[in-house]
Write a protein that holds these residues in place. Structure first.
Motif, PDB file in Angstrom:
ATOM      1  N   ASP A  87       0.949  -1.304  -0.021  1.00 11.09           N
ATOM      2  CA  ASP A  87      -0.125   0.061  -0.027  1.00 11.09           C
ATOM      3  C   ASP A  87       0.912   1.219  -0.009  1.00 11.09           C
ATOM      4  N   TYR A  88       0.212   2.349  -0.619  1.00 13.90           N
ATOM      5  CA  TYR A  88       1.193   3.794  -0.352  1.00 13.90           C
ATOM      6  C   TYR A  88       1.035   4.262   0.731  1.00 13.90           C
ATOM      7  N   LYS A  89       2.323   4.772   1.255  1.00 13.48           N
ATOM      8  CA  LYS A  89       2.008   5.216   2.732  1.00 13.48           C
ATOM      9  C   LYS A  89       1.663   6.941   2.368  1.00 13.48           C
ATOM     10  N   SER A  90       0.533   7.220   3.074  1.00 14.15           N
ATOM     11  CA  SER A  90      -0.077   8.295   2.877  1.00 14.15           C
ATOM     12  C   SER A  90       0.730   9.342   4.070  1.00 14.15           C
ATOM     13  N   CYS A  91       0.687  10.733   3.689  1.00 19.07           N
ATOM     14  CA  CYS A  91       1.269  11.925   4.302  1.00 19.07           C
ATOM     15  C   CYS A  91       0.689  11.908   6.043  1.00 19.07           C
ATOM     16  N   SER A  92       1.713  12.166   6.572  1.00 15.42           N
ATOM     17  CA  SER A  92       1.147  12.350   8.247  1.00 15.42           C
ATOM     18  C   SER A  92       1.350  13.813   8.338  1.00 15.42           C
ATOM     19  N   ASN A  93       1.484  14.601   7.649  1.00 12.51           N
ATOM     20  CA  ASN A  93       1.801  16.078   7.864  1.00 12.51           C
ATOM     21  C   ASN A  93       0.481  16.899   7.573  1.00 12.51           C
ATOM     22  N   ARG A  94       0.433  18.165   7.990  1.00  9.69           N
ATOM     23  CA  ARG A  94      -0.612  18.927   7.461  1.00  9.69           C
ATOM     24  C   ARG A  94       0.303  20.271   7.293  1.00  9.69           C
ATOM     25  N   CYS A  95       1.215  20.132   5.886  1.00  6.61           N
ATOM     26  CA  CYS A  95       1.844  21.504   5.792  1.00  6.61           C
ATOM     27  C   CYS A  95       1.013  22.761   5.523  1.00  6.61           C
ATOM     28  N   ILE A  96       1.634  23.813   5.777  1.00  7.39           N
ATOM     29  CA  ILE A  96       0.724  25.133   5.761  1.00  7.39           C
ATOM     30  C   ILE A  96       0.708  25.446   4.341  1.00  7.39           C
ATOM     31  N   PHE A  97       1.430  24.749   3.418  1.00  9.82           N
ATOM     32  CA  PHE A  97       1.352  25.212   1.931  1.00  9.82           C
ATOM     33  C   PHE A  97       0.911  24.118   0.920  1.00  9.82           C
ATOM     34  N   CYS A  98       0.470  22.948   1.330  1.00  9.78           N
ATOM     35  CA  CYS A  98      -0.055  21.883   0.902  1.00  9.78           C
ATOM     36  C   CYS A  98      -1.052  22.141  -0.100  1.00  9.78           C
ATOM     37  N   PHE A  99      -0.795  22.007  -1.525  1.00 12.35           N
ATOM     38  CA  PHE A  99      -1.700  22.135  -2.427  1.00 12.35           C
ATOM     39  C   PHE A  99      -2.572  21.351  -2.406  1.00 12.35           C
ATOM     40  N   ILE A 100      -2.789  20.130  -1.967  1.00 10.61           N
ATOM     41  CA  ILE A 100      -3.952  19.314  -2.114  1.00 10.61           C
ATOM     42  C   ILE A 100      -5.086  19.824  -1.122  1.00 10.61           C
ATOM     43  N   ASP A 101      -4.719  20.341   0.033  1.00 10.33           N
ATOM     44  CA  ASP A 101      -5.546  20.999   0.658  1.00 10.33           C
ATOM     45  C   ASP A 101      -6.360  22.280   0.149  1.00 10.33           C
ATOM     46  N   GLN A 102      -5.841  22.746  -0.898  1.00 12.73           N
ATOM     47  CA  GLN A 102      -6.601  24.049  -1.764  1.00 12.73           C
ATOM     48  C   GLN A 102      -6.899  23.587  -3.056  1.00 12.73           C
ATOM     49  N   MET A 103      -7.514  22.011  -2.839  1.00 11.29           N
ATOM     50  CA  MET A 103      -8.143  21.799  -4.058  1.00 11.29           C
ATOM     51  C   MET A 103      -9.676  21.904  -3.848  1.00 11.29           C
ATOM     52  N   PRO A 104     -10.404  22.041  -4.977  1.00 11.43           N
ATOM     53  CA  PRO A 104     -11.573  22.458  -4.813  1.00 11.43           C
ATOM     54  C   PRO A 104     -12.430  20.961  -4.693  1.00 11.43           C
ATOM     55  N   PRO A 105     -13.620  21.098  -4.271  1.00 12.03           N
ATOM     56  CA  PRO A 105     -14.458  19.781  -3.853  1.00 12.03           C
ATOM     57  C   PRO A 105     -15.072  19.117  -5.169  1.00 12.03           C
ATOM     58  N   MET A 164       6.085  24.462  10.024  1.00 18.53           N
ATOM     59  CA  MET A 164       5.184  24.564   8.524  1.00 18.53           C
ATOM     60  C   MET A 164       4.759  23.113   8.089  1.00 18.53           C
ATOM     61  N   LEU A 165       5.249  22.012   8.712  1.00 21.39           N
ATOM     62  CA  LEU A 165       4.573  20.779   8.330  1.00 21.39           C
ATOM     63  C   LEU A 165       3.619  20.264   9.274  1.00 21.39           C
ATOM     64  N   HIS A 166       3.539  21.246  10.371  1.00 24.15           N
ATOM     65  CA  HIS A 166       2.344  20.859  11.286  1.00 24.15           C
ATOM     66  C   HIS A 166       2.582  19.357  11.983  1.00 24.15           C
ATOM     67  N   ASN A 167       3.778  19.113  12.250  1.00 23.45           N
ATOM     68  CA  ASN A 167       4.052  17.640  12.698  1.00 23.45           C
ATOM     69  C   ASN A 167       5.274  17.979  13.942  1.00 23.45           C
ATOM     70  N   ARG A 168       5.032  17.373  14.952  1.00 25.17           N
ATOM     71  CA  ARG A 168       5.998  17.531  16.071  1.00 25.17           C
ATOM     72  C   ARG A 168       7.231  16.858  16.160  1.00 25.17           C
ATOM     73  N   PHE A 169       7.232  15.781  14.856  1.00 29.44           N
ATOM     74  CA  PHE A 169       8.339  15.164  14.703  1.00 29.44           C
ATOM     75  C   PHE A 169       9.093  15.670  13.471  1.00 29.44           C
ATOM     76  N   ALA A 170       8.858  16.654  12.909  1.00 31.62           N
ATOM     77  CA  ALA A 170       9.421  17.093  11.869  1.00 31.62           C
ATOM     78  C   ALA A 170      10.718  17.678  11.823  1.00 31.62           C
ATOM     79  N   GLY A 171      10.879  18.250  12.920  1.00 34.73           N
ATOM     80  CA  GLY A 171      12.447  18.899  13.084  1.00 34.73           C
ATOM     81  C   GLY A 171      13.390  17.454  13.675  1.00 34.73           C
ATOM     82  N   ARG A 172      12.762  16.549  14.305  1.00 36.26           N
ATOM     83  CA  ARG A 172      13.566  15.391  14.622  1.00 36.26           C
ATOM     84  C   ARG A 172      14.091  14.475  13.424  1.00 36.26           C
TER      85      ARG A 172
END
Length: 472
Positions: A87-105, A164-172
């Protein structure tokens, strides 16, 4: 609970292949190789890349065949139902710039899938954040000697990266770059730049930090954030203005001079869009270091310029005498002025050929999206209806779904042809293809097929292309 299937089901075998000789068939299930169950396609390729192996296969009738195979490093000719064999691994981030979050319904489901899968980095060049990788994943990359790995860095400031990635592990997760560097794993980096967030002094810090990984870190691209009109409730971002774009270029070019003197590589590259925003000429070809970051919009227009000039210089004698004809081209606003220059050169050389060039405004995603790769069929129809399109309309392949003739909004090439009452020809990548399509539109070939491992989707790290091969 659905029981997980054991092994990997075979979809087909190639004619004349080792698999066919072994009487393997569609529906058979590969259970193990050399007694090891396979996690994914990399395990499979690791074992197949040897002179011999023992394969355990379950036939459709339930029988299990143990096959001793002497393959001398040849491909076995097996095609699995799931090309990734996992299976594809989905993204665990909520990036502030994510293009997919800006997609129309209302678009097809696969366009909303966010992947962050290291395996796709090697198989098709995707950029990953490292945030959902574990130590065992890094171990496999090093053990299998996989390369290069493409990393969405964005910033080397751990606290800012978490934000930026809205993920507390992103720095580590940045520490994984150290392990890859110590193992000598080739890498490429990418920075999606957001004004007031990770530009200026933060960008300077990021470049300085990443330069420490040269030569394993082979190149880094800087691309401006892409914003659609669908940003209600999302992190407040804006686009770069001309002054800020110029300041970004100045910083990057300062580092290019320093790093070239020390390492004979320019290393850090601004995307074409920054130069267009700043109103500055594109860098000379030598500064692109062989174009390692083309898919991030770095050097596409410079490469296209050189290819168009070379194509015109090398035309065969029979190509110089073309009949009188009018054709049309549609592209994004970003590439429009460059294509105007190319078309002027072509029309001067071939007065019998008239080209109508149209810049399509992106009403679907919003006017701030200016690349050809994100133009929809409905915008083309609405803006070209009633225009002089000549005998055919030429469209870049990046507007279409990989290997098919469908736009992002599911409008088909046939529907565009019917609405505009003109044949639509799909132009493949490069300046040579552009010149040939204008002079010989009857040469159109099948739409290009991209790597077969991806579901169709848009990546925020791929800002789209102009006349180049790019999928959804």
């Amino acid at each position: 609970m659905k029981k997980q299937q054991r092994g990997h089901r075979i979809a087909s075998v190639d004619r004349g292949s080792i698999a066919e000789e072994l009487e393997l068939e569609a529906g058979d299930i590969l259970l193990s190789i050399n007694g090891q169950e396979l996690e994914d396609v990399f395990d499979y390729q690791y074992f197949v890349n040897s002179d011999s192996m023992t394969m355990l296969v379950q036939k459709a009738n339930g029988e299990e065949w143990e096959l001793d195979i002497e393959n001398n490093y040849e491909d076995l000719g097996i095609n699995f139902e799931n090309s990734l064999m996992s299976d594809y691994k989905s993204c665990s981030n909520r990036c502030i710039f994510c293009f997919i979050d800006q997609m129309p319904p209302g678009m097809r489901d696969t366009l909303y899938f966010k992947d962050d899968d290291s395996r796709l980095s090697f198989l098709q060049g995707n950029y990953i954040t490292l945030t959902n990788m574990k130590e065992k994943d890094i171990d496999r990359i090093i053990r299998f000697k996989l390369s290069p790995i493409n990393i969405s860095v964005h910033t080397t400031n751990p606290e800012l990266r978490c934000k930026m990635l809205h993920n507390r592990f992103a720095g580590r997760s940045l520490k994984m770059i150290d392990r890859l560097y110590e193992a000598g794993t080739p890498m490429n980096g990418q920075i999606v730049l957001c004004p007031g967030i990770n530009d200026g002094a933060e960008l300077d810090r990021t470049i300085r930090d990443l330069a420490e990984y040269i030569p394993c870190m082979e190149s880094v691209s800087v691309v401006p954030v892409g914003l659609t009109k669908y940003r209600d409730g999302l992190f407040p971002l804006r686009t770069f203005n001309a002054r800020e774009a110029g300041e970004t270029i100045d910083l990057i070019e300062k580092w290019q001079k320093k790093l070239y003197a020390a390492h004979q590589t320019h290393f850090i590259h601004a995307s074409d869009e920054f130069y267009i925003l700043a109103g500055r000429p594109l860098p000379e070809e030598e500064r692109y270091d062989g174009y390692p970051q083309l898919e991030n919009g770095v050097g596409m227009l410079r490469l296209l310029t050189g290819e168009v000039e070379e194509a015109l210089e090398n035309l065969a004698e029979e190509d110089r005498d073309v009949e009188e004809m009018e054709v049309s081209i549609a592209t994004g606003k970003l590439a429009y002025p460059f294509l105007q220059t190319y078309i002027q050169q072509i029309e001067e050389r071939f007065p019998a050929r008239k080209v109508h060039l149209y810049a399509i405004r992106n009403d679907f995603f919003g006017e701030e999206i200016t690349v050809a790769g994100l133009i929809t069929g409905q915008d083309i129809i609405a803006q070209l209806k009633g225009k002089n399109l000549g005998s055919c309309l030429l469209l870049p392949s990046c507007m279409f779904r990989s290997g098919e003739e469908v736009f992002l909004d599911d409008v088909t090439r046939t529907e565009v042809e019917s609405s505009l009452q003109v044949p639509v020809h799909i132009v493949k990548s490069g300046g040579y293809d552009l010149v040939d399509a204008i002079l010989h539109p009857e040469h159109e070939k099948e739409p290009p097929v991209y790597a077969g491992y991806e579901p169709e989707r848009i990546f925020e790290h791929r800002p789209g292309q102009y006349f180049s091969e790019e999928g959804d």
